[in-house]
Design a protein around this motif. Sequence first.
Motif, PDB file in Angstrom:
ATOM      1  N   ARG A 154       0.849  -1.210   0.000  1.00 43.29           N
ATOM      2  CA  ARG A 154       0.000   0.000   0.000  1.00 43.29           C
ATOM      3  C   ARG A 154       0.875   1.247   0.000  1.00 43.29           C
ATOM      4  O   ARG A 154       0.541   2.261  -0.581  1.00 43.29           O
ATOM      5  CB  ARG A 154      -0.875   0.022   1.262  1.00 43.29           C
ATOM      6  N   PHE A 155       1.982   1.136   0.686  1.00 41.11           N
ATOM      7  CA  PHE A 155       2.924   2.251   0.753  1.00 41.11           C
ATOM      8  C   PHE A 155       3.520   2.496  -0.634  1.00 41.11           C
ATOM      9  O   PHE A 155       3.638   3.640  -1.089  1.00 41.11           O
ATOM     10  CB  PHE A 155       4.025   1.901   1.761  1.00 41.11           C
ATOM     11  N   GLN A 178       1.089   4.195  -2.849  1.00 38.73           N
ATOM     12  CA  GLN A 178       0.975   5.636  -2.592  1.00 38.73           C
ATOM     13  C   GLN A 178       2.083   6.399  -3.307  1.00 38.73           C
ATOM     14  O   GLN A 178       1.875   7.513  -3.784  1.00 38.73           O
ATOM     15  CB  GLN A 178       1.045   5.923  -1.093  1.00 38.73           C
ATOM     16  N   GLU A 223       1.868   9.935  -5.674  1.00 38.65           N
ATOM     17  CA  GLU A 223       2.426  11.196  -5.173  1.00 38.65           C
ATOM     18  C   GLU A 223       2.597  12.204  -6.297  1.00 38.65           C
ATOM     19  O   GLU A 223       3.095  11.872  -7.363  1.00 38.65           O
ATOM     20  CB  GLU A 223       3.791  10.957  -4.510  1.00 38.65           C
ATOM     21  N   GLN A 267      11.283   9.382  -2.958  1.00 39.60           N
ATOM     22  CA  GLN A 267      11.620   8.987  -1.579  1.00 39.60           C
ATOM     23  C   GLN A 267      10.772   7.788  -1.145  1.00 39.60           C
ATOM     24  O   GLN A 267      11.277   6.815  -0.577  1.00 39.60           O
ATOM     25  CB  GLN A 267      11.390  10.162  -0.626  1.00 39.60           C
ATOM     26  N   LEU A 268       9.480   7.848  -1.466  1.00 35.99           N
ATOM     27  CA  LEU A 268       8.595   6.748  -1.069  1.00 35.99           C
ATOM     28  C   LEU A 268       8.956   5.454  -1.789  1.00 35.99           C
ATOM     29  O   LEU A 268       8.886   4.370  -1.210  1.00 35.99           O
ATOM     30  CB  LEU A 268       7.133   7.133  -1.340  1.00 35.99           C
ATOM     31  N   VAL A 272      11.906   3.971  -0.001  1.00 41.37           N
ATOM     32  CA  VAL A 272      11.512   3.349   1.269  1.00 41.37           C
ATOM     33  C   VAL A 272      10.818   2.010   0.990  1.00 41.37           C
ATOM     34  O   VAL A 272      11.101   0.994   1.649  1.00 41.37           O
ATOM     35  CB  VAL A 272      10.577   4.281   2.072  1.00 41.37           C
ATOM     36  N   ILE A 324      11.885  -1.685   2.297  1.00 37.61           N
ATOM     37  CA  ILE A 324      11.003  -2.600   3.041  1.00 37.61           C
ATOM     38  C   ILE A 324      11.005  -3.975   2.368  1.00 37.61           C
ATOM     39  O   ILE A 324      11.083  -5.011   3.025  1.00 37.61           O
ATOM     40  CB  ILE A 324       9.561  -2.047   3.101  1.00 37.61           C
ATOM     41  N   LEU A 384      16.057  -0.090   7.688  1.00 35.17           N
ATOM     42  CA  LEU A 384      15.590   0.769   6.591  1.00 35.17           C
ATOM     43  C   LEU A 384      16.460   2.015   6.482  1.00 35.17           C
ATOM     44  O   LEU A 384      16.875   2.401   5.389  1.00 35.17           O
ATOM     45  CB  LEU A 384      14.128   1.192   6.823  1.00 35.17           C
ATOM     46  N   LEU A 423      18.792   3.143   3.342  1.00 34.89           N
ATOM     47  CA  LEU A 423      18.554   4.419   2.651  1.00 34.89           C
ATOM     48  C   LEU A 423      19.796   5.307   2.697  1.00 34.89           C
ATOM     49  O   LEU A 423      20.124   5.974   1.718  1.00 34.89           O
ATOM     50  CB  LEU A 423      17.360   5.146   3.294  1.00 34.89           C
TER      51      LEU A 423
END
Lengths: 84, 220
Positions: free
Chosen positions: B139-140, B143, B147, B155-156, B159, B163, B210, B214
């Motif tokens: 789900r992340f 998103q 964006e 950035q998302l 991440v 994950i 994480l 990163l």
Amino acid sequence: MTGQIDADRLLGPEGPELQCDECFENLDRYVEDELAGAFTSCTACVSPAACGRERHCLGMRAHLQGCPTCSEEYESLKALLQER
Amino acid sequence: MLSQTAVASVRVVDAARATDAPPPLDHESRTWLADLTGPPGSRDAAAARLHAYLLRVARFELARRARARGAVLDDADDLAMQAADDALMAIMRKITTYRGESRFTTWAAKFAILEAASKARVRAWQNAEVVLDPDGWQRFAAQADSERSLEQAQQLHEVAEAIRTQLTPHQREILVAVTLDGVPIDVLADRLRSTRGAIYKTLHDARRALRTYLFEQEAS
């Protein structure tokens, strides 16, 4: 939980932090110190020099940013003392 | 030259610092401690007084939560009583660890708040299903695709990739449950028959993995 997913919430605090049991152990002193505008290092100090410079327990503050459950209890204890 | 009295005072201060001695207790805290560790008569009376105080704190906590959430628990009085009972037992078990670094009533109140808050959270989630989904992080990732800002989307995506590649399935489950689904840590601990500390340690280790990934990606 709905709405935008926040990367900061996911990644948590940057600095070193206490764990939940250390947070609980220090919570009473931390809240009293904060309300009195004083500062003492915690029993599980993760960064004495940096905390001293900041006049704040950074490990505690980081944990309260990262742990919503401990943060709720911190807010409650603070509210209780403020109401006295 | 220091007087003998001054030298003695300095030695006392140094000794206190060397042993990290707590400050002297205030009168009220000293009385609580003496009564609660005294002979049975005074101890029982003090325990009854302390229980009444813990009950007030537990009610304060439940009322505060009810105001914040706009919902009053049907059995708030029972819950407050259970919280006060459990807090009193925890305090009597740990009374020897009280070092006077805060007022006794502040030290005691945190036990009642912990018990009341924890019971309220478990009660609020008792009929809710907690789904542990190691793939819920997608789900992340989804998103990230929606964006508007290119920088935020990038950035998302990073991440999400971290994950996917850096965490164990268990770390992903805990991360998703706490940070995306908003499951309280003590509710999760209750469901998994674990402890709050162990759940937070898993979350903490996942977050550190994480961040390390990163940071390395950014450096390279």
